[in-house]
Design a protein around this motif. Sequence first.
Motif, PDB file in Angstrom:
ATOM      1  N   PHE A 159       0.908  -7.221   2.269  1.00 15.63           N
ATOM      2  CA  PHE A 159      -0.448  -6.710   2.457  1.00 15.63           C
ATOM      3  C   PHE A 159      -0.495  -5.316   3.080  1.00 15.63           C
ATOM      4  O   PHE A 159      -1.209  -4.448   2.578  1.00 15.63           O
ATOM      5  CB  PHE A 159      -1.288  -7.698   3.262  1.00 15.63           C
ATOM      6  CG  PHE A 159      -2.737  -7.349   3.297  1.00 15.63           C
ATOM      7  CD1 PHE A 159      -3.501  -7.451   2.149  1.00 15.63           C
ATOM      8  CD2 PHE A 159      -3.322  -6.901   4.460  1.00 15.63           C
ATOM      9  CE1 PHE A 159      -4.837  -7.118   2.162  1.00 15.63           C
ATOM     10  CE2 PHE A 159      -4.659  -6.574   4.487  1.00 15.63           C
ATOM     11  CZ  PHE A 159      -5.415  -6.683   3.334  1.00 15.63           C
ATOM     12  N   PRO A 160       0.238  -5.016   4.154  1.00 16.87           N
ATOM     13  CA  PRO A 160       0.170  -3.641   4.704  1.00 16.87           C
ATOM     14  C   PRO A 160       0.666  -2.581   3.720  1.00 16.87           C
ATOM     15  O   PRO A 160       0.070  -1.518   3.596  1.00 16.87           O
ATOM     16  CB  PRO A 160       1.064  -3.694   5.933  1.00 16.87           C
ATOM     17  CG  PRO A 160       1.113  -5.124   6.311  1.00 16.87           C
ATOM     18  CD  PRO A 160       1.021  -5.893   5.018  1.00 16.87           C
ATOM     19  N   LEU A 161       1.744  -2.887   3.001  1.00 14.99           N
ATOM     20  CA  LEU A 161       2.257  -1.951   2.006  1.00 14.99           C
ATOM     21  C   LEU A 161       1.262  -1.790   0.864  1.00 14.99           C
ATOM     22  O   LEU A 161       1.053  -0.685   0.352  1.00 14.99           O
ATOM     23  CB  LEU A 161       3.604  -2.433   1.484  1.00 14.99           C
ATOM     24  CG  LEU A 161       4.343  -1.498   0.552  1.00 14.99           C
ATOM     25  CD1 LEU A 161       4.680  -0.198   1.266  1.00 14.99           C
ATOM     26  CD2 LEU A 161       5.599  -2.165   0.036  1.00 14.99           C
ATOM     27  N   PHE A 162       0.623  -2.895   0.483  1.00 17.66           N
ATOM     28  CA  PHE A 162      -0.399  -2.842  -0.562  1.00 17.66           C
ATOM     29  C   PHE A 162      -1.537  -1.909  -0.161  1.00 17.66           C
ATOM     30  O   PHE A 162      -2.016  -1.114  -0.965  1.00 17.66           O
ATOM     31  CB  PHE A 162      -0.943  -4.246  -0.845  1.00 17.66           C
ATOM     32  CG  PHE A 162      -2.218  -4.241  -1.633  1.00 17.66           C
ATOM     33  CD1 PHE A 162      -2.214  -3.954  -2.979  1.00 17.66           C
ATOM     34  CD2 PHE A 162      -3.425  -4.520  -1.008  1.00 17.66           C
ATOM     35  CE1 PHE A 162      -3.392  -3.933  -3.703  1.00 17.66           C
ATOM     36  CE2 PHE A 162      -4.605  -4.516  -1.724  1.00 17.66           C
ATOM     37  CZ  PHE A 162      -4.584  -4.215  -3.072  1.00 17.66           C
ATOM     38  N   LEU A 163      -1.969  -1.975   1.100  1.00 19.77           N
ATOM     39  CA  LEU A 163      -3.061  -1.118   1.548  1.00 19.77           C
ATOM     40  C   LEU A 163      -2.700   0.357   1.481  1.00 19.77           C
ATOM     41  O   LEU A 163      -3.518   1.197   1.105  1.00 19.77           O
ATOM     42  CB  LEU A 163      -3.482  -1.485   2.969  1.00 19.77           C
ATOM     43  CG  LEU A 163      -4.349  -2.711   3.113  1.00 19.77           C
ATOM     44  CD1 LEU A 163      -4.662  -2.957   4.577  1.00 19.77           C
ATOM     45  CD2 LEU A 163      -5.620  -2.596   2.313  1.00 19.77           C
ATOM     46  N   VAL A 164      -1.464   0.690   1.828  1.00 15.27           N
ATOM     47  CA  VAL A 164      -1.028   2.089   1.783  1.00 15.27           C
ATOM     48  C   VAL A 164      -1.044   2.595   0.343  1.00 15.27           C
ATOM     49  O   VAL A 164      -1.610   3.652   0.047  1.00 15.27           O
ATOM     50  CB  VAL A 164       0.371   2.247   2.405  1.00 15.27           C
ATOM     51  CG1 VAL A 164       0.930   3.634   2.147  1.00 15.27           C
ATOM     52  CG2 VAL A 164       0.319   1.947   3.893  1.00 15.27           C
ATOM     53  N   TYR A 165      -0.430   1.850  -0.566  1.00 16.23           N
ATOM     54  CA  TYR A 165      -0.415   2.268  -1.969  1.00 16.23           C
ATOM     55  C   TYR A 165      -1.814   2.268  -2.557  1.00 16.23           C
ATOM     56  O   TYR A 165      -2.164   3.134  -3.361  1.00 16.23           O
ATOM     57  CB  TYR A 165       0.497   1.367  -2.792  1.00 16.23           C
ATOM     58  CG  TYR A 165       1.955   1.628  -2.552  1.00 16.23           C
ATOM     59  CD1 TYR A 165       2.468   2.920  -2.565  1.00 16.23           C
ATOM     60  CD2 TYR A 165       2.843   0.591  -2.319  1.00 16.23           C
ATOM     61  CE1 TYR A 165       3.812   3.166  -2.346  1.00 16.23           C
ATOM     62  CE2 TYR A 165       4.182   0.829  -2.091  1.00 16.23           C
ATOM     63  CZ  TYR A 165       4.658   2.118  -2.114  1.00 16.23           C
ATOM     64  OH  TYR A 165       5.978   2.360  -1.896  1.00 16.23           O
ATOM     65  N   PHE A 166      -2.614   1.306  -2.172  1.00  9.65           N
ATOM     66  CA  PHE A 166      -3.983   1.230  -2.668  1.00  9.65           C
ATOM     67  C   PHE A 166      -4.778   2.464  -2.257  1.00  9.65           C
ATOM     68  O   PHE A 166      -5.482   3.059  -3.080  1.00  9.65           O
ATOM     69  CB  PHE A 166      -4.659  -0.038  -2.143  1.00  9.65           C
ATOM     70  CG  PHE A 166      -6.090  -0.160  -2.560  1.00  9.65           C
ATOM     71  CD1 PHE A 166      -6.410  -0.640  -3.818  1.00  9.65           C
ATOM     72  CD2 PHE A 166      -7.115   0.221  -1.711  1.00  9.65           C
ATOM     73  CE1 PHE A 166      -7.724  -0.736  -4.213  1.00  9.65           C
ATOM     74  CE2 PHE A 166      -8.427   0.123  -2.096  1.00  9.65           C
ATOM     75  CZ  PHE A 166      -8.742  -0.360  -3.351  1.00  9.65           C
ATOM     76  N   LEU A 167      -4.672   2.848  -0.996  1.00  4.21           N
ATOM     77  CA  LEU A 167      -5.422   4.015  -0.531  1.00  4.21           C
ATOM     78  C   LEU A 167      -4.977   5.297  -1.230  1.00  4.21           C
ATOM     79  O   LEU A 167      -5.800   6.135  -1.591  1.00  4.21           O
ATOM     80  CB  LEU A 167      -5.304   4.153   0.975  1.00  4.21           C
ATOM     81  CG  LEU A 167      -6.109   3.146   1.786  1.00  4.21           C
ATOM     82  CD1 LEU A 167      -5.804   3.301   3.266  1.00  4.21           C
ATOM     83  CD2 LEU A 167      -7.590   3.316   1.526  1.00  4.21           C
TER      84      LEU A 167
END
Length: 108
Positions: free
Chosen positions: A39-47
Amino acid sequence: MRLLKLQAIFLFYRTFWVFSNAVTVGLIGVSLMRIRDYFPLFLVYFLWFKLLSEVAVWYLVRKNYQPRFWFYHNLGLSETALFAGAFAIDLLIAFLLIGLAYQLMRFL
């Protein structure tokens, strides 16, 4: 007066909300299987991807809807204020959808 400006920003956001939300739903759909683990890595790539897609939207809207900016300018909104407000609305909707997907994954 602020309500009028907020309504104008929502009116402006309506010109590209379908594309922007399709990007959000697509990103969530692609990573839905692993959203809980990364989830934290997903948020970075998502942003980052969301920011890049907003730059593309900015270019396309600016190229295709240039005469319409006079309407917003007469309401006291600059082009920068329009895009910043629309981006803030888009991020709010995106984070609501991410939260909904995350809660859905917790129950499954």
